[in-house]
Design a protein around this motif. Structure first.
Motif, PDB file in Angstrom:
ATOM      1  N   SER A 143      -5.960   0.326  -1.627  1.00  0.00           N
ATOM      2  CA  SER A 143      -5.873   1.368  -0.605  1.00  0.00           C
ATOM      3  C   SER A 143      -4.772   2.364  -0.926  1.00  0.00           C
ATOM      4  CB  SER A 143      -5.623   0.711   0.759  1.00  0.00           C
ATOM      5  OG  SER A 143      -5.533   1.696   1.771  1.00  0.00           O
ATOM      6  N   GLY A 144      -3.603   1.867  -1.336  1.00  0.00           N
ATOM      7  CA  GLY A 144      -2.525   2.772  -1.711  1.00  0.00           C
ATOM      8  C   GLY A 144      -2.884   3.642  -2.901  1.00  0.00           C
ATOM      9  N   CYS A 189      -9.207   4.528   2.323  1.00  0.00           N
ATOM     10  CA  CYS A 189      -8.138   5.265   2.985  1.00  0.00           C
ATOM     11  C   CYS A 189      -8.767   6.408   3.766  1.00  0.00           C
ATOM     12  CB  CYS A 189      -7.120   5.805   1.976  1.00  0.00           C
ATOM     13  SG  CYS A 189      -7.794   7.108   0.886  1.00  0.00           S
ATOM     14  N   LEU A 248      -5.297   6.462  -1.713  1.00  0.00           N
ATOM     15  CA  LEU A 248      -4.644   7.563  -1.001  1.00  0.00           C
ATOM     16  C   LEU A 248      -3.807   8.404  -1.960  1.00  0.00           C
ATOM     17  CD1 LEU A 248      -4.121   9.060   1.577  1.00  0.00           C
ATOM     18  CD2 LEU A 248      -2.322   7.418   2.145  1.00  0.00           C
ATOM     19  N   CYS A 299      -3.326   4.635   4.891  1.00  0.00           N
ATOM     20  CA  CYS A 299      -3.773   3.573   4.004  1.00  0.00           C
ATOM     21  C   CYS A 299      -3.244   2.249   4.520  1.00  0.00           C
ATOM     22  CB  CYS A 299      -3.334   3.808   2.561  1.00  0.00           C
ATOM     23  SG  CYS A 299      -1.536   3.712   2.295  1.00  0.00           S
ATOM     24  N   ALA A 333       0.836  -1.212   0.000  1.00  0.00           N
ATOM     25  CA  ALA A 333       0.000   0.000   0.000  1.00  0.00           C
ATOM     26  C   ALA A 333       0.863   1.251   0.000  1.00  0.00           C
ATOM     27  CB  ALA A 333      -0.932  -0.008   1.201  1.00  0.00           C
ATOM     28  N   CYS A 356       1.418   3.852  -3.265  1.00  0.00           N
ATOM     29  CA  CYS A 356       1.061   5.258  -3.079  1.00  0.00           C
ATOM     30  C   CYS A 356       2.261   6.148  -3.371  1.00  0.00           C
ATOM     31  CB  CYS A 356       0.555   5.466  -1.652  1.00  0.00           C
ATOM     32  SG  CYS A 356       0.130   7.168  -1.257  1.00  0.00           S
ATOM     33  N   CYS A 411      -7.702  -1.402   5.658  1.00  0.00           N
ATOM     34  CA  CYS A 411      -8.797  -0.479   5.338  1.00  0.00           C
ATOM     35  C   CYS A 411      -9.946  -1.226   4.659  1.00  0.00           C
ATOM     36  CB  CYS A 411      -8.308   0.633   4.422  1.00  0.00           C
ATOM     37  SG  CYS A 411      -7.175   1.808   5.204  1.00  0.00           S
ATOM     38  N   SER A 420       1.215   4.011   6.343  1.00  0.00           N
ATOM     39  CA  SER A 420       0.733   2.748   5.774  1.00  0.00           C
ATOM     40  C   SER A 420       1.131   1.563   6.650  1.00  0.00           C
ATOM     41  CB  SER A 420       1.282   2.541   4.348  1.00  0.00           C
ATOM     42  OG  SER A 420       2.692   2.372   4.371  1.00  0.00           O
ATOM     43  N   LEU A 465       1.949  10.330   5.167  1.00  0.00           N
ATOM     44  CA  LEU A 465       1.019   9.271   4.810  1.00  0.00           C
ATOM     45  C   LEU A 465       1.465   7.992   5.511  1.00  0.00           C
ATOM     46  CD1 LEU A 465       0.916  10.012   0.969  1.00  0.00           C
ATOM     47  CD2 LEU A 465      -0.460  11.052   2.776  1.00  0.00           C
ATOM     48  N   GLY A 507      -2.585  11.427   5.965  1.00  0.00           N
ATOM     49  CA  GLY A 507      -3.372  10.348   5.399  1.00  0.00           C
ATOM     50  C   GLY A 507      -2.951   8.995   5.933  1.00  0.00           C
TER      51      GLY A 507
END
Length: 788
Positions: free
Chosen positions: A770-771, A744, A774, A755, A477, A481, A759, A617, A615, A753
């Motif tokens: 999910s990645g 996300c 986001l 992810c 993820a 992203c 999620c 993860s 972010l 954020g």
């Protein structure tokens, strides 16, 4: 009282010349008229709108404009959605000024269903644009059949109506001669718009979308491709379109013939996205260019663009090789066996072909949503030699253009792309791969321009104000992203506490033997993920695991699991994460312990740096700890994850129980898999065992040696095999018991954020989705704050 059959034959000549009908005969008076707006997103010089208004006035019924945006159109992405929604705001405001009823329907969760069919049945008559390419042509016919009402299609895209051609034109010079008189008349005659009606809005079968909602929020709610970001410096809408047109008329139109072929001179209008979505009127543009010393520009706008439209109007499948002239099909077929330098879809899409000019052109598409037309010809022909077959080459031409170009998916696109394979052309001297199709040397094109300067221009970030981004966690993820942001020109740094990438796709190496002790395999049901998996397979990064899966109880097989496409990375599961991390700045062995608003990241031994966006993860509990005191504090409270003990087993001899992997019912084990049965795993006899959630929870704090002995013993009881080695690994956050329920979380105002697979579900595909989600949220936020 007049019926549609009475008034339709009396349409004014300029409108009748552009109009054709589908569906039942127009023998009734509609309750009202719905104009289904699609590719003429404008309230001025719009022939479809004028057909609806004229008929409404003659029949004495209301006219309503329905503007919809589906999640299901090909190549639906944040890029196209954002551009369309920006244009919709201009349409809404302009129609409100004219007193014309309007509503926008955005398809998304809670807002799906056959709303247009219901609206058409209520109305009794639909007017829409005539766009002769799939899927719009097919959707129009489907609406006429399902709603059982007349549908009037109106040519809104061409100066000379498509109806003027009786067969598909094949050469530009003949088309120009046949159509010149129609163009001359249109250039002399301003378009006459119909009077504004009284505002009318029917009872709608949907809740209109509030277009004042921030566009990134609307886009994020849609199930589309979030890996293709918006293009902030090409805003959608009539206002932005005409601003660009006026600037070009003032500074570039008179120099167009001289400057148009060199991308570095910026000598083209860049109006094609606005023409594609009908946000500007080609009628107005042609009139304003006429007489301004712009003969070459008018030739491109009228001859070449409308040639493609009229050609598509006579084609059933414009995106296939069958649409090419016979000589082109024959010569491409004759050269199928020629040597080729094959490249995968992802290699091409990410501009990693290794050819500097081609990669610079592809980055223009990938990041900025546009490709200089003269360069597109060379870009397109190169794909033929990099693809296994002519069919595959055309598929990639269409995919890369339509996916990334804001002007993709219309007849002009098909005309330009198929020209690369011989359309609208003649045979030339025979060359490898292309045969008698005109060749275009990449090296020769590069010699005629400053490639380094062009590459610098196309490699600039997709927006002017680009934040510095930190991603915490190097699982699938976080890496996807980060890579998506990196590909759009965003500076990203990834921090990972482990010594390498992987997350749940990690691989343990012990005494020269590898074990996939986390995720055992993955499937690919999501179409976006499936596209990448197919490309990874082409590059040898993943391979199908053709294994027999069974269910065991008390050591006996109770059933065979259904055969399905199961994928593994090669030669180890962590190879997928390594591939995603290849171009990124990843700092391994760096555990982020706290976030300081601003954002400064801290590790146990000091600060890691300051960033605009952070972010996360990591697994939900670890992310939740870092979110304390932030805008997202408490948002992960309902996420529940379960632990899993994994044991890596080595045997001295081959064990063949008649299956390769088993789900186990009853006892401490939930999963057994012969790791050695996966592709490219080497000669050692290795097995991986996963304990059941309840057993793992009950023995969470046991010593690893005791866990290894207990689970290896259970394995021996089931299979009769005696392991020579058994090593345990504890996954504290392995299985998702209660997911977040959304792809996300992202707070654009503070640049924070989250992810992760949890999620959505504890799967590699869920991590990918999910990645991607986001990344889309971040790109949308950057684009939303960029200067207009």
């Amino acid at each position: 009282m007049s019926t549609l059959a009475d008034v339709y034959p009396r349409l004014p000549a300029p409108l009748a010349a552009r109009c054709r009908r589908l569906g039942p005969a127009p023998d009734a008076r509609p309750a009202f008229i719905v104009y289904w707006m699609r590719t003429a997103a404008r309230a001025h010089e719009n022939p479809a709108l004028d057909v609806a208004l004229w008929l409404g006035a003659q029949l004495g019924v209301g006219v309503f404009v329905h503007h919809g945006l589906s999640e299901r159109y090909p190549y639906a992405s944040d890029r196209h959605h954002t551009f369309i929604l920006e244009g919709a705001r201009d349409v809404r405001d302009a129609l409100a000024e004219r007193g014309i009823g309007y509503a926008f329907h955005l398809e998304r969760e809670g807002h799906r269903g056959p709303v247009l069919v219901e609206l058409a049945r209520q109305a009794g008559l639909v007017v829409t644009e005539d766009m002769p390419v799939p899927p719009l042509s097919g959707w129009t016919g489907a609406l006429a059949r399902r709603a059982e009402v007349p549908v009037l299609l109106v040519d809104t895209a061409c100066v000379a109506p498509m109806k003027a051609t009786t067969k598909a034109p094949s050469r530009a010079f003949a088309f120009r001669e046949a159509t010149q008189a129609l163009w001359d008349e249109a250039l002399r005659t301003p378009w006459e718009e119909q009077p504004d009606p009284s505002s009318f809005v029917p009872d709608l079968p949907y809740t209109p979308t509030d277009l004042d909602t921030p566009i990134p929020e609307l886009v994020a709610a849609c199930e589309i491709d979030h890996l293709v970001g918006p293009v902030p410096d090409t805003r959608g809408g009539s206002a932005a379109g005409y601003a660009r047109w006026d600037a070009f008329r003032a500074r570039g139109l008179s120099r167009y013939a001289k400057d148009r072929n060199d991308p570095n001179r910026r000598g083209v209008s860049r109006m094609s996205p606005y023409l594609h979505y009908g946000m500007v009127s080609p009628l107005r543009m042609a009139r304003e260019a006429h007489g301004a010393g712009a003969e070459k520009y008018l030739d491109e706008l009228l001859t070449w663009r409308e040639l493609a439209y009229c050609w598509c109007a006579h084609q059933d499948a414009p995106g296939t090789l069958s649409a090419l002239p016979a000589w082109a099909r024959e010569t491409l077929d004759a050269h199928r066996g020629d040597p080729r330098e094959l490249r995968s879809w992802e290699t091409l899409a990410r501009a990693k072909s290794g050819a500097p000019l081609w990669d610079a052109a592809q980055r223009s598409l990938l990041v900025h949503g546009e490709l200089h037309n003269n360069l597109r010809m060379t870009w397109g022909k190169a794909l033929v030699g990099w693809s296994a077959t002519p069919e595959r080459a055309l598929e990639r031409l269409v995919d890369l253009n339509h996916r990334y170009a804001l002007d993709g998916r219309d007849p002009a696109s098909y005309g330009g792309l198929l020209w690369c394979l011989g359309l609208f052309d003649r045979p030339f001297e025979e060359t490898p791969v292309l045969g008698k199709v005109r060749s275009r040397s990449m090296a020769h094109h590069a010699s005629r321009m400053d490639v380094a300067r062009y590459a610098t221009e196309t490699s600039r970030p997709f927006a002017r104000d680009v934040p510095r981004v930190a991603v915490v966690g190097a699982g699938v993820a976080g890496l996807l992203c980060a890579r998506t942001l990196h590909d759009h020109g965003v500076k990203v740094t990834v921090f990972e506490k482990a010594r390498g990438p992987g997350g749940r796709t990690s691989t343990r190496r012990r005494d020269g033997v590898r074990f996939d002790h986390g995720a055992q395999y993955f499937s690919a049901r999501d179409p976006v993920f499936a596209r990448y998996v197919e490309s990874w397979a082409e590059d040898g990064i993943v391979a199908p695991w053709d294994a027999r899966f069974v269910t065991l109880r008390d050591g006996a097989v109770t059933r065979d699991e259904p055969r399905a496409a199961r994928w593994v990375a090669t030669p180890k599961m962590s190879a997928l994460a390594s591939h995603l991390a290849a171009d990124l700045d990843v700092r391994y062995g760096r555990r982020v312990t706290s976030l300081e608003p601003g954002w400064t990241l801290h590790a146990e031994d000091g600060a890691l740096g300051q960033f605009d966006h952070v972010l996360l993860s990591a697994p939900a509990p670890q992310s939740a700890a870092l979110l304390e005191g932030t805008a997202l504090e408490g948002r992960l409270d309902d996420v529940a994850l379960a632990p899993c003990w994994a044991v890596m087993v080595r045997l001295s001899d081959r064990l063949d129980p008649g299956w390769d992997a088993a789900r186990v019912e009853g006892g401490p084990l939930a999963w057994i898999a012969r790791d050695a049965s996966k592709p490219e795993r080497g000669g050692a006899e290795t097995w991986v065992l996963h304990a059941s959630p309840s057993w793992s929870e009950a023995h969470l704090e046991d010593a690893a040696e005791d866990v290894a002995a207990a689970l290896a013993g259970a394995f021996s009881t089931l299979t009769g095999a005696a392991p020579t080695e058994a090593v345990a690994h504890r996954w504290r956050h392995a299985r998702t018991v209660s997911a977040l329920g959304e792809p996300c979380l992202f707070e654009a105002a503070v640049g924070l954020g989250v992810c992760g697979d949890w999620c959505l579900d504890a799967k590699v595909e869920a991590a990918f989705r999910s990645g991607a989600a986001l990344a889309g949220r971040v790109l949308g936020a950057i684009g939303n704050r960029a200067p207009r």
